[in-house]
Design a protein around this motif. Structure first.
Motif, short mmCIF file in Angstrom:
data_model
loop_
_atom_site.label_atom_id
_atom_site.label_comp_id
_atom_site.label_asym_id
_atom_site.label_seq_id
_atom_site.Cartn_x
_atom_site.Cartn_y
_atom_site.Cartn_z
N ARG A 145 -12.24 -43.57 45.02
CA ARG A 145 -11.38 -42.40 44.83
C ARG A 145 -11.92 -41.63 43.65
NH1 ARG A 145 -6.99 -40.16 46.67
NH2 ARG A 145 -5.99 -38.69 45.28
N ASP B 97 -10.03 -42.07 50.60
CA ASP B 97 -8.69 -41.63 50.97
C ASP B 97 -8.73 -40.34 51.78
OD1 ASP B 97 -7.83 -43.81 49.61
OD2 ASP B 97 -6.86 -42.71 47.99
N GLU C 287 -14.96 -40.56 42.59
CA GLU C 287 -16.06 -41.23 41.87
C GLU C 287 -17.38 -40.48 42.06
OE1 GLU C 287 -15.54 -43.70 39.91
OE2 GLU C 287 -13.90 -44.94 40.70
N LYS D 112 -3.97 -54.74 28.96
CA LYS D 112 -4.33 -55.18 30.32
C LYS D 112 -5.16 -56.46 30.25
CE LYS D 112 -6.66 -53.51 34.42
NZ LYS D 112 -7.82 -52.74 34.82
N PRO E 194 -13.73 -49.61 47.72
CA PRO E 194 -12.77 -48.52 47.72
C PRO E 194 -13.26 -47.43 46.77
CG PRO E 194 -11.96 -50.31 46.32
CD PRO E 194 -13.30 -50.75 46.88
N ALA F 253 -16.59 -49.20 42.77
CA ALA F 253 -17.67 -48.22 42.64
C ALA F 253 -17.84 -47.73 41.21
CB ALA F 253 -17.38 -47.03 43.55
N ASP F 254 -17.05 -48.26 40.26
CA ASP F 254 -17.08 -47.70 38.90
C ASP F 254 -18.12 -48.37 38.00
OD1 ASP F 254 -15.81 -50.10 38.69
OD2 ASP F 254 -13.98 -49.34 37.79
N SER G 279 -10.02 -44.05 35.14
CA SER G 279 -9.37 -45.23 35.73
C SER G 279 -8.15 -44.80 36.53
CB SER G 279 -8.94 -46.18 34.62
OG SER G 279 -8.09 -47.17 35.15
N LYS G 280 -7.99 -45.41 37.71
CA LYS G 280 -6.80 -45.13 38.53
C LYS G 280 -5.83 -46.31 38.48
CE LYS G 280 -10.08 -43.56 40.47
NZ LYS G 280 -11.37 -43.07 39.90
N ARG H 44 -15.73 -48.72 32.67
CA ARG H 44 -16.47 -47.59 33.26
C ARG H 44 -16.92 -46.60 32.19
NH1 ARG H 44 -14.37 -44.56 37.30
NH2 ARG H 44 -12.83 -45.96 38.21
N1 LIG Z 1 -9.68 -45.31 48.33
C1 LIG Z 1 -9.17 -45.52 47.11
N2 LIG Z 1 -9.91 -46.09 46.14
C2 LIG Z 1 -9.35 -46.27 44.94
C3 LIG Z 1 -8.03 -45.89 44.62
N3 LIG Z 1 -7.77 -46.19 43.32
C4 LIG Z 1 -8.91 -46.74 42.84
N4 LIG Z 1 -9.86 -46.76 43.80
C5 LIG Z 1 -11.22 -47.27 43.67
O1 LIG Z 1 -11.14 -48.64 43.36
C6 LIG Z 1 -12.09 -49.00 42.36
C7 LIG Z 1 -11.36 -49.50 41.13
O2 LIG Z 1 -10.55 -48.48 40.59
P1 LIG Z 1 -10.29 -48.32 39.03
O3 LIG Z 1 -9.53 -47.08 38.85
O4 LIG Z 1 -11.57 -48.46 38.27
O5 LIG Z 1 -9.34 -49.51 38.72
P2 LIG Z 1 -9.67 -50.97 38.21
O6 LIG Z 1 -11.14 -51.25 38.37
O7 LIG Z 1 -8.74 -51.90 38.87
O8 LIG Z 1 -9.24 -50.89 36.71
P3 LIG Z 1 -10.00 -50.35 35.44
O9 LIG Z 1 -11.46 -50.24 35.76
O10 LIG Z 1 -9.71 -51.35 34.39
O11 LIG Z 1 -9.37 -49.07 35.16
C8 LIG Z 1 -12.94 -47.77 42.14
O12 LIG Z 1 -14.06 -47.81 42.98
C9 LIG Z 1 -12.00 -46.64 42.53
O13 LIG Z 1 -12.67 -45.48 42.92
C10 LIG Z 1 -7.26 -45.27 45.66
O14 LIG Z 1 -6.09 -44.91 45.47
N5 LIG Z 1 -7.86 -45.12 46.87
#
Ligand SMILES: Nc1nc2c(ncn2[C@@H]2O[C@H](COP(=O)(O)OP(=O)(O)OP(=O)(O)O)[C@@H](O)[C@H]2O)c(=O)[nH]1
Ligand SMILES: [Mg+2]
Length: 260
Positions: free
Chosen positions: A16, A44, A18, A137, A14, A96-97, A214-215, A209
């Motif tokens: 978003r 998205d 990046e 977290k 996924p 992808a992060d 972060s999302k 990252r």
């Molecule tokens: N398509 C899509 N990809 C998302 C969305 N939110 C996050 N991603 C992707 O999902 C992956 C993880 O998102 P992060 O924001 O790093 O969230 P996380 O890895 O669960 O948490 P942290 O790294 O701890 O912040 C990344 O590749 C983001 O680009 C979204 O709403 N839509």
């Protein structure tokens, strides 16, 4: 060449916002995942910044597929859109992060071929760790994972990590929730466990990252994590499914590979 002994690995990513990570991520895939593979990148509907570098990668590599999120936006919908692109076989979810250690993927694939339905890199297994990231977290994730491991025998201590390898046949058996963000991995794992699926754990190092934002919406998704935590506490595992025959089992007996 892919064949019954080495089914192609589908990698669902996924993305978003990046733009500063996708090229490095792609180079890591090339360097670390020397397996027959298909990369399914799900963006998205309103994505802008990441599309130009993604299109350049896809234009040069026919194994890279760009797919629009069938739910419009959101990480859960993006991962589920990726799942829907896969017919059968192993499906890896990776972010992808650059937080996930992709050097573990060949061993994850081997554990899949040995008969496991879910292979879980784990920050909270002996030898695993997390570098950086919000302390609250980390504490919640570790407490949930380790307590379910001890109280219920869930084979992984890291139920919340979305970096996972799944068998597509297992995903097809589950009627996944529409909402709950990245609690998706926890939902799949505890439901797989209760249904008798075979689950393996490997220690991993997760790194926070260094580019992009972060999302992760912890407070928004906390009710979903809590829901699946309580669900796991109140359900008993229904036996263990027979190991699926995949690839060439290590002991030479189809369907009775050494599952670790
Ligand atoms: N398509 C899509 N990809 C998302 C969305 N939110 C996050 N991603 C992707 O999902 C992956 C993880 O998102 P992060 O924001 O790093 O969230 P996380 O890895 O669960 O948490 P942290 O790294 O701890 O912040 C990344 O590749 C983001 O680009 C979204 O709403 N839509
Ligand atoms: Mg992340």
């Amino acid at each position: 060449m892919p064949g019954p002994d080495n089914p192609p690995l589908h990698i669902v990513v996924p993305v978003r916002d990046e733009p500063d990570n996708v090229e490095r991520f792609y180079r890591q895939v090339l360097a670390e995942i020397r397996l027959p593979r298909r990369l399914i990148v799900v963006y998205d509907r309103d994505e802008r910044a990441t599309l130009p570098p993604l299109r350049a990668i896809a234009a040069s590599d026919p194994t890279v597929h760009l797919v629009e999120n069938a739910w419009g936006r959101g990480g859960r919908g993006a991962v589920r859109t990726g799942f829907a692109q896969v017919g059968e076989g192993p499906v890896l979810v990776a972010m992808a992060d650059l937080s996930d250690d992709l050097s573990l993927v060949p061993e994850m694939y081997r554990r899949y071929l040995a008969g496991n339905d879910v292979v879980c890199p784990s920050r909270w297994a002996p030898g695993g760790r997390q570098l950086g990231g919000p302390a609250v977290k980390r504490l919640l994730s570790r407490t949930a994972g380790v307590s379910l491991h001890r109280l219920r025998g869930v084979p992984t201590r890291d139920v919340t990590n979305n970096f996972r390898l799944y068998d597509k046949a297992l995903l097809d058996r589950l009627d996944l929730d529409e909402k709950g963000g990245f609690a998706l991995a926890m939902e799949i794992t505890v439901r797989a466990f209760v249904s008798g699926a075979r689950i393996a754990e490997l220690p991993t190092t997760w790194r926070s990252r260094t580019a992009g934002r972060s999302k992760f919406r912890m407070w928004r998704w906390l009710p979903a994590y809590l829901k699946w935590y309580l669900w796991a506490l109140s359900h008993r595992r229904r036996g263990t499914r027979p190991a699926a025959a995949r690839g060439r089992p290590e002991d030479g007996v189809p369907g009775r590979a050494a599952v670790r």
